[in-house]
Design a protein around this motif. Structure first.
Motif, mmCIF file in Angstrom:
data_model
loop_
_atom_site.group_PDB
_atom_site.id
_atom_site.type_symbol
_atom_site.label_atom_id
_atom_site.label_comp_id
_atom_site.label_asym_id
_atom_site.label_seq_id
_atom_site.Cartn_x
_atom_site.Cartn_y
_atom_site.Cartn_z
ATOM 1 N N LYS A 117 4.312 -3.510 8.475
ATOM 2 C CA LYS A 117 3.539 -4.719 8.157
ATOM 3 C C LYS A 117 2.240 -4.390 7.274
ATOM 4 C CE LYS A 117 5.334 -7.191 12.057
ATOM 5 N NZ LYS A 117 5.351 -7.790 13.440
ATOM 6 N N SER A 118 1.741 -3.485 7.693
ATOM 7 C CA SER A 118 0.486 -3.248 6.945
ATOM 8 C C SER A 118 0.628 -2.883 5.541
ATOM 9 C CB SER A 118 -0.237 -1.811 7.380
ATOM 10 O OG SER A 118 0.525 -0.734 7.251
ATOM 11 N N ALA A 120 3.306 -4.257 3.824
ATOM 12 C CA ALA A 120 3.876 -5.580 3.170
ATOM 13 C C ALA A 120 2.710 -6.489 3.161
ATOM 14 C CB ALA A 120 4.899 -6.319 4.326
ATOM 15 N N LYS A 121 1.769 -6.617 4.011
ATOM 16 C CA LYS A 121 0.677 -7.306 3.848
ATOM 17 C C LYS A 121 -0.082 -7.103 2.461
ATOM 18 C CE LYS A 121 -3.224 -9.271 6.663
ATOM 19 N NZ LYS A 121 -4.058 -9.095 7.762
#
Length: 128
Positions: A117-118, A120-121
């Motif tokens: 997620k980090s 992808a963000k």
């Protein structure tokens, strides 16, 4: 993907170079060739694009969202990737007239599915 060999055809090498250029723009992507000769592009050791060649036919597999896979399977030339298609992997054959802007979008989607997620963000924020 069947037991393919490493990519050696001009068409395959050209497609591999196009995909490599797209993937280079994404954070922490690593290119790897496995024991079957498949080339994969990975983030944090999770593949999101795989390529292989068998008897001159080059296949490209991308990890897609289920809705994207469903849409693509209705288009000519797309099929569920053997063994892993149930996880959203969609395949097609490399050919001269591929729409690389469209494929760039599918690769980006695959990256977002595989990346933590980090990361992808970071990519999502950069695209906004």
């Amino acid at each position: 993907m069947a037991h393919n060999r490493q990519i050696t055809s001009k068409l395959g090498l050209d497609a591999e170079n196009q995909i490599r250029e797209i993937c280079k723009a994404l954070p922490e992507v690593v290119e790897q060739v496995d024991g079957f000769g498949h080339t994969s592009f990975r983030v944090k050791d999770k593949p999101f694009v795989m390529m292989g060649e068998n008897e001159g036919v080059v296949s490209i597999s991308i990890k897609t969202l289920p809705t994207t896979q469903e849409f693509l399977l209705q288009q000519p030339g797309y099929y569920k990737t053997p063994y892993i298609g149930q996880h959203g992997w969609t395949s097609f054959q490399a050919k001269q007239d591929l729409n690389w802007e469209e494929i760039r979008g599918y690769i980006f989607e695959g990256y977002l599915r595989a990346a933590p997620k980090s990361l992808a963000k970071l990519v999502s924020n950069a695209e906004c």
